[in-house]
Design an enzyme around this catalytic site. Sequence first.
Site, short mmCIF file in Angstrom:
data_model
loop_
_atom_site.label_atom_id
_atom_site.label_comp_id
_atom_site.label_asym_id
_atom_site.label_seq_id
_atom_site.Cartn_x
_atom_site.Cartn_y
_atom_site.Cartn_z
N GLY A 44 -26.44 12.49 1.96
CA GLY A 44 -27.71 13.00 1.44
C GLY A 44 -28.83 13.08 2.45
O GLY A 44 -29.92 13.56 2.13
N ASP A 65 -29.44 25.07 6.94
CA ASP A 65 -29.20 25.22 8.38
C ASP A 65 -28.71 26.64 8.63
O ASP A 65 -28.41 27.40 7.69
CB ASP A 65 -28.19 24.19 8.90
N GLY A 68 0.78 -1.23 0.00
CA GLY A 68 0.00 0.00 0.00
C GLY A 68 0.81 1.28 0.00
O GLY A 68 0.24 2.37 -0.16
N ARG A 71 -14.83 19.28 7.83
CA ARG A 71 -15.91 19.36 8.82
C ARG A 71 -15.38 19.28 10.26
O ARG A 71 -16.07 19.66 11.19
CB ARG A 71 -16.92 18.24 8.56
N GLN A 72 -14.16 18.80 10.42
CA GLN A 72 -13.56 18.72 11.76
C GLN A 72 -12.69 19.97 11.97
O GLN A 72 -11.47 19.90 12.07
CB GLN A 72 -12.76 17.44 11.90
N HIS A 92 -15.54 24.36 4.08
CA HIS A 92 -16.72 24.15 4.91
C HIS A 92 -16.94 25.36 5.83
O HIS A 92 -18.09 25.76 6.07
CB HIS A 92 -16.56 22.88 5.74
N LYS A 133 -32.73 22.85 11.83
CA LYS A 133 -32.49 21.43 12.07
C LYS A 133 -31.69 21.25 13.34
O LYS A 133 -31.06 22.17 13.86
CB LYS A 133 -31.71 20.80 10.90
N ASP A 164 -25.89 24.42 -0.42
CA ASP A 164 -24.99 23.87 0.60
C ASP A 164 -23.60 23.75 0.01
O ASP A 164 -23.42 23.84 -1.22
CB ASP A 164 -25.50 22.51 1.08
N ASP A 199 -22.96 14.68 1.48
CA ASP A 199 -22.24 13.45 1.75
C ASP A 199 -23.18 12.26 1.59
O ASP A 199 -23.31 11.69 0.52
CB ASP A 199 -21.62 13.51 3.14
#
Length: 326
Positions: free
Chosen positions: A235, A178, A46, A104-105, A138, A201, A229, A233
Amino acid sequence: MTGIKTTGEKKMMFFSGRAHPELAEEVAQQLGVGVVPTKAFDFANGEIYVRYQESARGADCFLIQSHTAPINKWIMEQLIMIDALKRASARSITVIVPFYGYARQDKKHRGREPISARLIADMMKTAGADRILTVDLHTDQIQGFFDGPVDHLFALPLLADYVGRKVDREKLTVVSPDAGRVRVADRWCDRLGAPLAIVHKRRDKDVANQVTVHEVVGEVKGRVCVLVDDMIDTGGTICAAADALFAHGAEDVIVTATHGVLSGPAADRLKNSRVSEFVFTNTLPTPSELGRDLDKISVLSIAPTIASAVREVFEDGSVTSLFDEQ
């Protein structure tokens, strides 16, 4: 006289990883350059091997790699490619990340969590990146995670103009799925001259991708609603938001997102949704089963936007000027 003077001109070289070669070829075509031939393969265990087939000494190098699945492999390949350019004596290394992984983090919601978006930026800097060029992060704060210039591009003009040409603007309502996307939705409203609505939401903090839609704020009855948006991801969020809009009397719903991650159950959710059209850019490759079987998916090319930004960076121009009309 001391020292040596040179009269050499600046040289651009364009490189691509293996994650999304179609987008790389489009950007290269827009720039009028070729993608530098690169030997890249995986060893049996790998590990990734990379070697460029041309010298990069003294060149301004632009390396494109989108963080698609398998995301960790392609991030690692990109880091190895950056390191190879650094050790090949590149003059500068600009990393083009159409979709920035782990975005997102970007903060700690609870104790003992990582800030993985910062970690990605740190690894790129350590590998040797001088600059990052990316599309629709994001959150804007991620720009501050990298110790160097970050050029943040926007797909809004591309997506909004596409929707504006297809829909009667007198019936159009822009909807934020959102509270966090209200600022972006506001810019859509300014561009299209449409009113704003918001879907309220609540996300289950213990279950990933689990969302409960509570209510719709704004007038959507009898309107054509465009949900905006940054990414889709699995959905679940966006399809639940669309259901809420139909429950409140929306005539039709169009969904737009810069990044079509479309993982897990996304294919089934999009196929079964009442949404009439899903509009993405090609920052990520569209899964083959969706592109082949789902005719309500439209994919717009982000390549001209990226190419224009690359040209501005190389020529010491202004990337911001590309989006001044917003």
